[in-house]
Design a protein around this motif. Structure first.
Motif, PDB file in Angstrom:
ATOM      1  N   GLY A  65      34.021  65.382  32.270  1.00  0.00           N
ATOM      2  CA  GLY A  65      34.079  65.882  30.910  1.00  0.00           C
ATOM      3  C   GLY A  65      35.443  65.848  30.252  1.00  0.00           C
ATOM      4  N   ARG A  66      36.509  65.538  30.989  1.00  0.00           N
ATOM      5  CA  ARG A  66      37.844  65.507  30.420  1.00  0.00           C
ATOM      6  C   ARG A  66      38.784  64.767  31.373  1.00  0.00           C
ATOM      7  NH1 ARG A  66      39.950  70.980  29.159  1.00  0.00           N
ATOM      8  NH2 ARG A  66      42.050  70.172  29.476  1.00  0.00           N
ATOM      9  N   VAL A  67      39.975  64.476  30.884  1.00  0.00           N
ATOM     10  CA  VAL A  67      40.995  63.878  31.737  1.00  0.00           C
ATOM     11  C   VAL A  67      42.319  64.529  31.373  1.00  0.00           C
ATOM     12  CG1 VAL A  67      41.258  61.923  30.150  1.00  0.00           C
ATOM     13  CG2 VAL A  67      42.168  61.754  32.452  1.00  0.00           C
ATOM     14  N   ASP A  68      43.023  65.079  32.373  1.00  0.00           N
ATOM     15  CA  ASP A  68      44.264  65.811  32.146  1.00  0.00           C
ATOM     16  C   ASP A  68      45.490  65.086  32.670  1.00  0.00           C
ATOM     17  OD1 ASP A  68      42.247  68.533  32.785  1.00  0.00           O
ATOM     18  OD2 ASP A  68      43.349  68.332  30.913  1.00  0.00           O
ATOM     19  N   VAL A  69      45.315  64.276  33.687  1.00  0.00           N
ATOM     20  CA  VAL A  69      46.462  63.623  34.325  1.00  0.00           C
ATOM     21  C   VAL A  69      46.143  62.151  34.552  1.00  0.00           C
ATOM     22  CG1 VAL A  69      47.968  63.557  36.354  1.00  0.00           C
ATOM     23  CG2 VAL A  69      47.138  65.761  35.507  1.00  0.00           C
ATOM     24  N   VAL A  70      47.090  61.279  34.227  1.00  0.00           N
ATOM     25  CA  VAL A  70      46.975  59.859  34.531  1.00  0.00           C
ATOM     26  C   VAL A  70      48.207  59.445  35.319  1.00  0.00           C
ATOM     27  CG1 VAL A  70      47.032  57.531  33.575  1.00  0.00           C
ATOM     28  CG2 VAL A  70      45.538  59.236  32.552  1.00  0.00           C
ATOM     29  N   ILE A  71      47.987  58.841  36.473  1.00  0.00           N
ATOM     30  CA  ILE A  71      49.095  58.296  37.259  1.00  0.00           C
ATOM     31  C   ILE A  71      48.931  56.780  37.279  1.00  0.00           C
ATOM     32  CG2 ILE A  71      50.293  58.280  39.468  1.00  0.00           C
ATOM     33  CD1 ILE A  71      49.163  61.048  40.006  1.00  0.00           C
ATOM     34  N   ASN A  72      49.797  56.092  36.580  1.00  0.00           N
ATOM     35  CA  ASN A  72      49.732  54.631  36.485  1.00  0.00           C
ATOM     36  C   ASN A  72      50.424  54.005  37.692  1.00  0.00           C
ATOM     37  OD1 ASN A  72      48.398  54.082  33.831  1.00  0.00           O
ATOM     38  ND2 ASN A  72      50.061  55.368  33.110  1.00  0.00           N
ATOM     39  N   ASN A  73      49.682  53.909  38.774  1.00  0.00           N
ATOM     40  CA  ASN A  73      50.251  53.512  40.065  1.00  0.00           C
ATOM     41  C   ASN A  73      49.940  52.060  40.422  1.00  0.00           C
ATOM     42  OD1 ASN A  73      51.656  54.518  42.465  1.00  0.00           O
ATOM     43  ND2 ASN A  73      49.740  54.034  43.524  1.00  0.00           N
ATOM     44  N   ALA A  74      49.234  51.360  39.528  1.00  0.00           N
ATOM     45  CA  ALA A  74      48.819  49.996  39.852  1.00  0.00           C
ATOM     46  C   ALA A  74      50.029  49.095  40.036  1.00  0.00           C
ATOM     47  CB  ALA A  74      47.937  49.441  38.737  1.00  0.00           C
ATOM     48  N   GLY A  75      49.986  48.222  41.049  1.00  0.00           N
ATOM     49  CA  GLY A  75      51.111  47.333  41.264  1.00  0.00           C
ATOM     50  C   GLY A  75      50.792  46.161  42.177  1.00  0.00           C
ATOM     51  N   ILE A  76      51.341  44.996  41.825  1.00  0.00           N
ATOM     52  CA  ILE A  76      51.244  43.812  42.686  1.00  0.00           C
ATOM     53  C   ILE A  76      52.615  43.130  42.690  1.00  0.00           C
ATOM     54  CG2 ILE A  76      48.787  43.470  42.233  1.00  0.00           C
ATOM     55  CD1 ILE A  76      49.608  41.198  40.296  1.00  0.00           C
ATOM     56  N   LEU A  77      52.793  42.161  43.595  1.00  0.00           N
ATOM     57  CA  LEU A  77      54.044  41.405  43.678  1.00  0.00           C
ATOM     58  C   LEU A  77      53.766  39.900  43.643  1.00  0.00           C
ATOM     59  CD1 LEU A  77      55.968  43.293  46.522  1.00  0.00           C
ATOM     60  CD2 LEU A  77      56.508  43.332  44.085  1.00  0.00           C
ATOM     61  N   ARG A  78      54.650  39.160  43.022  1.00  0.00           N
ATOM     62  CA  ARG A  78      54.661  37.692  43.121  1.00  0.00           C
ATOM     63  C   ARG A  78      56.131  37.267  43.096  1.00  0.00           C
ATOM     64  NH1 ARG A  78      49.489  34.720  40.296  1.00  0.00           N
ATOM     65  NH2 ARG A  78      47.908  35.981  41.340  1.00  0.00           N
ATOM     66  N   ASP A  79      56.801  37.505  44.232  1.00  0.00           N
ATOM     67  CA  ASP A  79      58.250  37.317  44.309  1.00  0.00           C
ATOM     68  C   ASP A  79      58.623  35.839  44.411  1.00  0.00           C
ATOM     69  OD1 ASP A  79      58.327  40.012  44.252  1.00  0.00           O
ATOM     70  OD2 ASP A  79      58.914  40.299  46.347  1.00  0.00           O
ATOM     71  N   ARG A  80      59.501  35.420  43.534  1.00  0.00           N
ATOM     72  CA  ARG A  80      60.062  34.063  43.562  1.00  0.00           C
ATOM     73  C   ARG A  80      61.430  34.093  42.894  1.00  0.00           C
ATOM     74  NH1 ARG A  80      54.682  33.316  43.083  1.00  0.00           N
ATOM     75  NH2 ARG A  80      53.655  31.619  44.198  1.00  0.00           N
ATOM     76  N   LYS A  81      62.281  33.162  43.288  1.00  0.00           N
ATOM     77  CA  LYS A  81      63.532  33.016  42.574  1.00  0.00           C
ATOM     78  C   LYS A  81      63.234  32.685  41.113  1.00  0.00           C
ATOM     79  CE  LYS A  81      65.650  29.942  45.101  1.00  0.00           C
ATOM     80  NZ  LYS A  81      66.765  29.060  45.541  1.00  0.00           N
ATOM     81  N   PHE A  82      64.121  33.064  40.245  1.00  0.00           N
ATOM     82  CA  PHE A  82      63.894  32.920  38.815  1.00  0.00           C
ATOM     83  C   PHE A  82      63.507  31.488  38.426  1.00  0.00           C
ATOM     84  CE2 PHE A  82      65.616  32.218  34.464  1.00  0.00           C
ATOM     85  CZ  PHE A  82      64.727  33.051  33.786  1.00  0.00           C
ATOM     86  N   GLU A  83      64.175  30.527  39.028  1.00  0.00           N
ATOM     87  CA  GLU A  83      63.921  29.129  38.664  1.00  0.00           C
ATOM     88  C   GLU A  83      62.537  28.658  39.090  1.00  0.00           C
ATOM     89  OE1 GLU A  83      66.093  26.707  42.179  1.00  0.00           O
ATOM     90  OE2 GLU A  83      67.331  28.204  41.154  1.00  0.00           O
TER      91      GLU A  83
END
Length: 778
Positions: free
Chosen positions: A134-152
């Motif tokens: 019936g309601r929402v009081d707290v939101v924790i935006n914990n979603a996360g993924i990685l795609r690590d690469r050098k900038f180039e």
């Protein structure tokens, strides 16, 4: 500008000592010796018996999301467990992660449901919470993924996928919850950043950019949600999860996921007023971060060809962290910049010589000898009510006497005196000879108000103004103006003293010390005796303008920007009105007769949407106060006080009422009624009601009220007001009352002709003949 963080303690942070990490590698240090320190005492309870929690992604069987869910559920929250169930790169999907956590919560007696949607479909996740709880009081935006690469090597897809989960996902879920939080005027939102976002990290350009983006999103949500009791904060955690699975176990062993939730639980509790904060947390260590910047250098003629060389020559000063500042908002940031620019301009002007005298000068002799013409101010009950609304009054029993013209005790709030007198000073610097000044350099510094009697609710008053002092403060000048206000009978109502500072108008050789300024109060060293907090609505400055101060600074964002403010600011006198309300409610019982005088010194503006805090100290009949805004310890008003009339002075006021009463013909009849009712108490059987009768003068202004109480065992007729409800309120002039009582005026005709006004139970007015009884035979 750079980030600063506090010296770390477990479950505790202090602003007094700061350290300056320069990269993500320098973040991971804690102070084990302080592990026994906790902000949560045994008496403190952070339970969530009526709150519902939503959080998303990285639930896993060992992740942070799981720990958040378990902690909140164990404290009574109902939890929506959302996890798409993919790997750390965002691939795949599985319901098992969310289901396992939900089952674990249910086995321990908690309440939880699962949701498997992507955070990019935030509406579906919030819909799960609404349908189940019936309601929402707290939101924790914990979603996360990685795609690590050098900038180039980062592809468009690598960039878009990371931002879609971290930034767009946080936006979608928070946006879907926002309308529900706004409606219920409560909400707590947690954003999750990373050391890579705060400091940068090799091979994570896409991830770093996304993680700093959510900090910016949180900061803006904190500003927009503050007045709605929706608080947003960001955490920067370091703990073992799916995203840190490749790091050495001996390193991650020190950073357990169980160490993160205590901070999140506290930030989400209704007792926590933190808003817009950024916290690093890991291994039981918690620390707050903030922005810091050097004082910098103003480069003269920055558009000139030689400007780059000037930057080079001043580089050491530009990067000098000594006496650094910590701006906490765009307005502070801009104001500090303008302050430095003005300092530079002042120095340049002094070197050039005569520009101050040319643009801002004061001829003290001309100004002091000028006789300012008197002005008239006409007002009605409508102006009284608009002012009361303009200083934040809400429609409730405490304030109704200031907001409803039909109220039995309708009266004018004391600080309206500043509005009454405004016509006497509003155009003084433009019309008074001797002043050749730039109006943008005028600053309202202090205000003093003294009432000689309660203000009327309507009428015409005359303002007599005079300049009593002009002080030479070197670079600026101080002008002290007093306005005395009298009523139509030439009786003094009030006196206002304005202390105005004019920048760049000093140096004329005048006296420096004042003998006329009403002095501000010294703030006591002890903690406040009382504190009142109140949110200033976003529209408050626009509403206060309706009382006459139409300066566009208070409504036009572009005009405000010229003054160095990100958006329109609140009037200083409106802030004063808020503080006056707080003091009079807490210490004056909202009795206008108790108000004697007040003083304020304005230090800095309030932005609508901020929480105003009034701190008060009682010193016999003087209430000392100062005002701050939540999240900033620097006063916006300081040295303030309100002097209350002593009980003896209030008694003298009541004696004056008796004198006024005895001068009226109607008082003879009321006194006769009193004697008859005392002789015949059974009269209450005919009435069983309570009347309030207002007697007015020939101009329709209320002179006195009588309370006729025929409900109590002992019937009474007394002059004055009543704090309890009445059944019927009647209003007539003194002459018409006598005519009614002596049967020379028909009550029904008087009502239709407007001579008799009735509110409340109109049927009780039909008993007037019985009410007057023998009293009419005079």
């Amino acid at each position: 500008m750079y980030t600063v963080r506090t010296v770390p303690y477990v479950y505790f942070y202090s602003r007094d000592h700061c350290r300056y990490p320069t990269n993500s590698a320098s973040v991971c240090w804690i102070t084990p010796a302080t592990k026994d320190k906790s902000i949560i005492s045994p008496e403190y309870s952070t339970n969530f018996q009526s709150n519902w929690l939503l959080h998303n992604n990285d639930i896993s069987r060992v992740g942070l999301g799981r720990e958040y869910a378990l902690q909140f559920a164990s404290r009574g929250a109902s939890v929506v467990v959302n996890d798409l169930g993919g790997d750390m790169k965002g691939s795949g999907k599985s319901a098992s992660y969310a289901d396992d956590v939900v089952n674990e919560i249910r086995r321990t007696g908690g309440t939880a449901v699962a949701n498997y949607d992507s955070v990019t479909e935030g509406e579906k996740i919030i819909d799960t919470a609404i349908k189940n709880f019936g309601r929402v009081d707290v939101v924790i935006n914990n979603a996360g993924i990685l795609r690590d690469r050098k900038f180039e090597n980062i592809t468009d897809n690598d960039w878009d996928t990371i931002h879609r989960v971290h930034v767009f996902g946080s936006f979608k879920v928070s946006k879907a919850a926002w309308s529900f939080m706004k409606k219920q005027r409560y909400g707590r939102i947690i954003m999750v950043t990373s050391a890579a976002g705060v400091y940068g990290n090799f091979g994570q350009a896409n991830y770093s950019a996304a993680k700093l983006a959510v900090v910016g999103l949180c900061n803006t949500l904190a500003i927009e949600g503050g007045s709605l009791n929706i608080h947003s904060n960001t955490i920067c955690p370091f703990a073992a999860s799916r995203l840190t699975a490749k790091l050495p176990s001996e390193v991650m062993g020190k950073f357990k996921v169980e160490d993160i939730p205590p901070l999140v639980v506290y930030l989400c509790h209704e007792s926590c007023q933190e808003n817009g904060g950024l916290f690093e947390v890991g291994g039981g260590w918690i620390s707050k971060l903030r922005w810091q910047r050097t004082n910098g250098v103003v480069i003269p003629n920055a558009s000139a060809k030689t400007a780059p060389e000037s930057v080079q020559q001043n580089w050491d000063k530009i990067t000098d962290w000594q006496d650094a500042t910590n701006p906490a908002s765009t307005s502070e940031s801009m104001a500090l910049s303008i302050q430095e620019i003005n300092k530079s301009n002042n120095s340049t002007t002094e070197e050039l010589g005569e520009e101050d005298d040319k643009n801002n000068s004061i001829n003290v002799g001309k100004a002091m000898s000028y006789k300012i013409p008197d002005t008239e101010f006409i007002f009605s009950s409508r102006d009284i009510i608009i002012y009361a609304l303009g200083i934040g009054m809400k429609v409730n029993d405490d304030n109704l006497q200031f907001l409803y013209e039909g109220h039995e005790n309708f009266c004018t709030f004391p600080s309206f005196a500043a509005i009454i007198c405004f016509s006497g000073v509003g155009n003084i610097f433009a019309s008074c000879p001797g002043f050749n000044i730039d109006p943008t350099k005028i600053v309202h510094g202090e205000q003093y108000i003294e009432l000689y009697k309660p203000l009327p609710t309507s009428g015409s008053v005359r303002n007599s103004s005079k300049i009593v002092e002009i002080l030479d403060k070197g670079k600026g000048a101080v002008v002290v103006t007093e306005v005395t206000t009298t009523n139509e009978n030439n009786e003094k109502l009030c006196m206002n003293q304005f202390v105005t500072y004019i920048q760049k108008a000093g140096g004329f050789g005048g006296k420096r010390q004042s003998t006329a300024i009403k002095q501000a109060a010294d703030t006591p060293a002890r903690p406040p005796d009382a504190i009142i907090k109140e949110i200033v609505p976003e529209s408050q400055a626009a509403l206060y303008r309706m009382s006459g101060d139409l300066n566009p600074l208070h409504i036009d964002s572009q005009f405000a920007a010229l003054g160095g403010f990100p958006r329109p600011i609140l009037h200083g006198l409106c802030t004063m009105g808020y503080a006056t309300r707080h003091v009079m409610k807490h210490y004056g019982d909202n009795d206008v007769k108790k108000f004697k005088s007040m003083k304020v010194r304005f230090m800095r503006p309030v932005i609508p949407g901020q929480v105003l805090i009034t701190e008060m100290w009682k010193e016999i009949d003087r209430i000392i106060f100062q005002c701050k805004v939540e999240g900033n310890n620097t006063p916006v008003v300081r040295g303030g006080y309100i002097e209350l009339n002593s009980p003896n002075e209030v008694a003298i006021s009541k004696k004056s009422l008796a004198i006024t009463t005895n001068a009226l013909q109607s008082s003879i009849i009321f006194e006769r009624m009193k004697k008859e009712f005392l002789a015949n108490p059974s009269i209450i059987n005919k009435f069983n009601c309570k009347y309030l009768w207002n007697i007015t003068n020939e101009k329709g202004q209320k002179v006195v009220s009588w309370v006729i109480d025929l409900k109590s065992q002992n019937p009474s007729v007394t002059p004055g007001s009543t704090s309890t409800a009445v059944d019927c309120t009647l209003t007539t002039s003194d002459d018409d009352f006598v005519a009614l009582a002596t049967n020379k005026l028909n009550a029904q005709k008087a009502f239709f002709n407007g001579k008799l006004k009735v509110s409340g139970n109109i049927m009780l007015a039909q008993k007037l003949e019985n009410l007057f009884g023998k009293s009419s035979k005079l």
